[in-house]
Design an enzyme around this catalytic site. Structure first.
Site, PDB file in Angstrom:
ATOM      1  N   ALA A 112       0.849  -1.218  -0.006  1.00  0.00           N
ATOM      2  CA  ALA A 112       0.157   0.001  -0.051  1.00  0.00           C
ATOM      3  C   ALA A 112       0.904   1.472  -0.035  1.00  0.00           C
ATOM      4  O   ALA A 112       0.510   2.451  -0.507  1.00  0.00           O
ATOM      5  CB  ALA A 112      -0.764  -0.032   1.203  1.00  0.00           C
ATOM      6  N   GLU A 124     -11.182  -3.054   4.652  1.00  0.00           N
ATOM      7  CA  GLU A 124     -10.906  -3.592   5.777  1.00  0.00           C
ATOM      8  C   GLU A 124      -9.523  -4.047   5.433  1.00  0.00           C
ATOM      9  O   GLU A 124      -9.062  -5.268   5.962  1.00  0.00           O
ATOM     10  CB  GLU A 124     -11.879  -4.741   6.340  1.00  0.00           C
TER      11      GLU A 124
END
Length: 278
Positions: A136, A153
């Site tokens: 990420a 999530e």
């Protein structure tokens, strides 16, 4: 082009490697249908006996709630950060008709399972679905490659929200939208809240989930240059349903049931955060 002057890809944290590596977490009884999320239970009767169909619907509905926040998605290029088994990617193709969907995950084992699970779809829709390994905080994509970036999530695992926000802003085209659904602390005494979560919830005690206020994410998105940063609590439609489902498997005093407890104590909540690249 993908920038070539950045730092090497961040190492996977041990708790993430162990949780998502040796076994398929989506096969655990608390999950169903290949999804791994708490679910969005609005419209599901929690007073009636819950079954696997309700559980799958709750997880699909969480994705639908996220997609609604960045609609429309038809003919758009979609990236999911932390795609896991890729069930959300496949559902997006069937229901929202984007031009293409990229599922990115840091864990090679998860990506292997995703490619195997969706082998037929990958063959039927060449060029419209792909699974890519990446962190990420350092995404292996070109600038402005996507119209929409979502993460469902997964952000509770990301060690560097500032880097995640910067990468999200970089890979979005001008006018592109982002939506992140995850659980964060509500603010206040961060040290006390972190200690409480570590005492009551195994996933915080073992380091899988990181205790941070939601403002850490919203501030990071703003600092990255994104605009219209908004935050909405999904807690009323997440925690009660999640606890009702867990009650089939866990006793009231077990650690898993403490998610509802810390929500009711206003320590932890489930949020949907949206932003736009100017």
């Amino acid at each position: 082009m993908v920038p070539d002057d950045r730092n090497p890809s961040p190492a996977m944290r041990p708790a993430v490697r162990e949780t998502y590596g040796p076994a398929d977490l989506s096969g655990e009884p608390i999950f169903a249908g290949g999804f791994i999320n708490f679910g969005y239970w609005r419209g599901i009767d929690l007073n009636a006996p819950l079954d696997e169909a309700d559980r799958i619907r709750s997880q699909q509905d969480l994705y639908r709630r996220v997609w609604d926040a960045v609609a429309p998605m038809d003919r758009q290029r979609l990236l999911e950060v932390g795609c896991g088994l890729g069930m959300g990617c496949a559902l997006a193709l069937h229901e929202r008709h984007p031009a293409g969907v990229t599922g990115m995950d840091i864990h090679s084992a998860q990506l292997g399972r995703a490619r195997k699970t969706h082998a037929a779809l990958l063959e039927q829709m060449p060029g419209r679905l792909r699974f890519v390994q990446g962190a990420a905080e350092l995404m292996p994509f070109a600038d402005a490659e996507f119209d929409v970036v979502v993460s469902v999530e997964a952000a509770q695992h990301f060690p560097d929200l500032e880097a995640f926000a910067a990468e999200t802003a970089r890979v979005l085209r001008p006018g592109g939208r982002a939506a992140i659904a995850s659980f964060f602390t509500t603010g206040g005494d961060a040290s006390h809240q972190g200690l409480t979560l570590s005492r009551l919830l195994d996933t915080f005690a073992n380091g899988l989930d990181i205790a941070r206020p939601v403002t850490d994410l919203t501030d990071a998105l703003t600092a990255s240059g994104l605009s219209r940063v908004r935050v909405e609590s999904l807690g009323p439609h997440v925690w009660a349903g999640w606890d009702a489902w867990l009650s089939r498997l866990y006793a009231p005093d077990s650690w898993a049931r403490n998610f509802l407890r810390v929500y009711e104590q206003r320590i932890l909540d489930y949020y949907l955060v949206t932003a736009r690249r100017p």
